[in-house]
Enzyme design. Structure first.
Site, PDB file in Angstrom:
ATOM      1  N   LYS A 180       0.729  -1.126   0.044  1.00  0.00           N
ATOM      2  CA  LYS A 180       0.075  -0.127  -0.127  1.00  0.00           C
ATOM      3  C   LYS A 180       1.039   1.176  -0.195  1.00  0.00           C
ATOM      4  CE  LYS A 180      -3.774   2.099   2.515  1.00  0.00           C
ATOM      5  NZ  LYS A 180      -4.735   2.075   3.506  1.00  0.00           N
ATOM      6  N   SER A 225      -9.779   2.252   2.403  1.00  0.00           N
ATOM      7  CA  SER A 225      -8.778   3.215   1.545  1.00  0.00           C
ATOM      8  C   SER A 225      -7.945   2.002   0.886  1.00  0.00           C
ATOM      9  CB  SER A 225      -8.157   4.214   2.479  1.00  0.00           C
ATOM     10  OG  SER A 225      -7.311   3.495   3.307  1.00  0.00           O
ATOM     11  N   SER A 228      -9.933   0.205   6.620  1.00  0.00           N
ATOM     12  CA  SER A 228      -9.522   0.176   5.329  1.00  0.00           C
ATOM     13  C   SER A 228      -9.129  -0.953   4.695  1.00  0.00           C
ATOM     14  CB  SER A 228      -8.581   1.030   5.153  1.00  0.00           C
ATOM     15  OG  SER A 228      -9.011   2.406   5.061  1.00  0.00           O
TER      16      SER A 228
HETATM   17  N1  GLN Z   1     -13.276   5.178   6.264  1.00  0.00           N
HETATM   18  C1  GLN Z   1     -12.491   5.257   7.498  1.00  0.00           C
HETATM   19  C2  GLN Z   1     -12.025   6.794   7.254  1.00  0.00           C
HETATM   20  O1  GLN Z   1     -11.843   7.500   6.612  1.00  0.00           O
HETATM   21  C3  GLN Z   1     -11.268   4.224   7.550  1.00  0.00           C
HETATM   22  C4  GLN Z   1      -9.935   4.797   6.757  1.00  0.00           C
HETATM   23  C5  GLN Z   1      -8.833   3.716   7.075  1.00  0.00           C
HETATM   24  O2  GLN Z   1      -8.977   2.739   7.523  1.00  0.00           O
HETATM   25  N2  GLN Z   1      -7.905   4.379   6.639  1.00  0.00           N
HETATM   26  O3  GLN Z   1     -11.166   7.202   8.459  1.00  0.00           O
END
Ligand code: GLN
Length: 469
Positions: A71, A148, A173
């Site tokens: 990632k 994400s 995410s």
């Molecule tokens: N959707 C959540 C956020 O926007 C989780 C994102 C994540 O785990 N990086 O914070």
């Protein structure tokens, strides 16, 4: 299965150079259609070295010859690592994240970085930074692949060569995109895996985890990257249990069904599919126990978003056009210069989070927002600990719906985007290990089941996962 491939590769029965060319070409081809990869490493050069080792009878490592994508918020030495933000354009770390180094030490070939929401800010990979195209769902390109870690999940689904993905979750995410793309996504207990070399979103919540086409491969990678690291003072010293190939024996295991996660607001097909899976588990000896988690389900989202944004707003302060990544012609006062760079390089969602997060931790507001949210988190952890006195694992759908289309997402406000995380956020807020695995389909779109265990009980959730498959 990765294990069999590694055995043959070590014996020299696999032409690693040919594999590397194939992996590179295929990833680039997938990229043209689906946009999963950011910067590429040089897999051919790495394969050459490994091939030589195999020839000399010196091949070693549990990931020998396996292609690993990373990632974009996890640092790889010499490879542009931007967390999909324009403000980090050109940033090439001079070191490997510990998780990446552990893969290399086991003979892995680093393939590429994968696209994400900018710094992890989102659940649909539609908040990629300026100039970075959004990844598309591997099953239907009109839909999101979740986020994400969207690129990681999409590539995991599409790649036909031996591939594993390093991903990261702050509030869901890994589980979310794994569910939308139909792959296995594993998030460990907070602190199980070193965060050294991770570009922070929210330090008290960030966890590096893994994705693969099946549970055992994802578990093998998680086992490899877990363990104490002197470079991360928050990293747990507890011994790492064996995670790959945990037997799927669940006789007498108590499965907690979280009532709130099965209400009318969930998509009907999703609810039905998950309940069928629970029924299957009961048939093979599990005990089903219904329970309620009112604090987690009602206050998890507000507590999470307050804490996550607060931490993010301080973490992003270092991106000001001086030390890392993008810069501009120096002129004006420091404040004017910083503001100019940040205005032009950060995306809308990042700006929204800086503003909200700064507000929540300002003197005068701190007690009402930040401190309160931290207190709620403690209560939520207590609620989970109480629940785990009566059950071994908890089961919910991963997401309340299947992957939405980009058109549908455009109609939603940012708050509605946040609310879609209702099922993944509580476990992340409490730092609990969880897995999402494919469990059926609705109109050809994958449905994910989420299994959550108590802190450091990764083996239990793997037991249940393996019983399901
Ligand atoms: N959707 C959540 C956020 O926007 C989780 C994102 C994540 O785990 N990086 O914070």
């Amino acid at each position: 299965m990765i294990k069999q491939y590694v055995e043959s590769a070590k014996k020299g029965a696999v032409d690693l150079l040919e594999q590397a060319h194939k992996a590179l070409e295929e990833t680039q081809k997938i990229n043209k259609e689906y946009r999963y990869s950011a910067a590429f490493a040089d897999p051919v050069a790495q394969a050459e070295k490994l091939q030589q080792q195999a020839k000399d009878g010196k091949a070693k490592g549990r990931l020998f010859g396996v292609f690993v994508s990373v990632k974009d918020n996890i640092c790889v030495k010499g490879i542009e690592s931007t967390a999909s933000s324009a403000i980090l354009k050109g940033y090439k770390p001079v070191f490997n994240a510990t998780a990446v180094q552990k893969c290399i030490d086991e003979g892995a070939i680093i393939l590429c970085k994968t696209v994400q929401d900018e710094f992890g800010f989102g659940g649909f990979s539609v908040n990629t930074g300026k100039g970075i195209e959004k990844p598309l769902n591997p099953i239907d390109r009109k839909r999101t692949c979740g986020g994400s870690s969207g690129g990681a999940a999409g590539l995991t689904k599409k790649a036909t060569f031996p591939h594993l993905a390093l991903a990261e979750s702050t509030g869901g995410s890994i589980a979310n995109p794994a569910s939308f793309c139909g792959v296995a996504g594993l998030t460990p207990t907070y602190s199980r895996v070193s965060r050294y070399g991770l570009i922070d979103y929210a330090n008290s919540l960030d966890k590096i985890g893994t994705m693969a086409l099946n549970v055992n491969d994802a578990a093998l990678l998680l086992e490899i990257i877990s363990g104490h690291d002197p470079k991360d003072s928050t990293c747990s010293q507890l011994p790492v249990p064996s995670m790959a190939d945990v037997p799927g024996v669940i006789s007498g295991l108590r499965i907690g069904i979280v009532k709130e996660a099965f209400n009318e607001q969930m998509d009907n097909n999703v609810r039905k599919t998950i309940l069928e899976a629970v029924y299957k588990l009961e048939q093979i000896g599990a005990r089903r126990i219904e329970l309620s988690l009112p604090l987690s389900m009602n206050y998890g989202l507000s507590s999470y978003y307050t804490l996550a944004m607060t931490e993010a707003s301080t973490n992003l302060a270092k991106y000001c056009g001086l030390r890392y990544g993008a810069s501009e012609q120096l002129s004006g006062t420091y404040n004017e210069y910083f503001s100019r760079v940040r205005t032009s390089q950060l995306g809308d969602e990042a700006k929204r989070r800086i503003l909200l997060g700064t507000f929540a931790r300002m003197a005068g507001h701190r007690d009402a927002f930040y401190t309160k949210a931290a207190q709620v988190r403690t209560k939520i952890i207590q609620e989970y600990h109480m629940a785990f006195k009566n059950v071994d694992v908890l089961i919910t759908p991963t997401m309340p719906l299947v992957a939405p289309t980009f058109e549908e997402l455009k109609q939603l406000t940012p708050l509605q985007h946040y609310m879609m995380d209702i099922l993944t956020v509580p476990a992340n807020l409490a730092g609990l290990p969880h897995i999402s695995l494919p469990c059926g389909e609705s109109n050809k779109l994958p449905i994910g089941i989420m299994i959550t265990a108590n802190h450091f009980q990764e083996q239990k959730m793997l037991q249940v996962s393996n019983a399901l498959h």
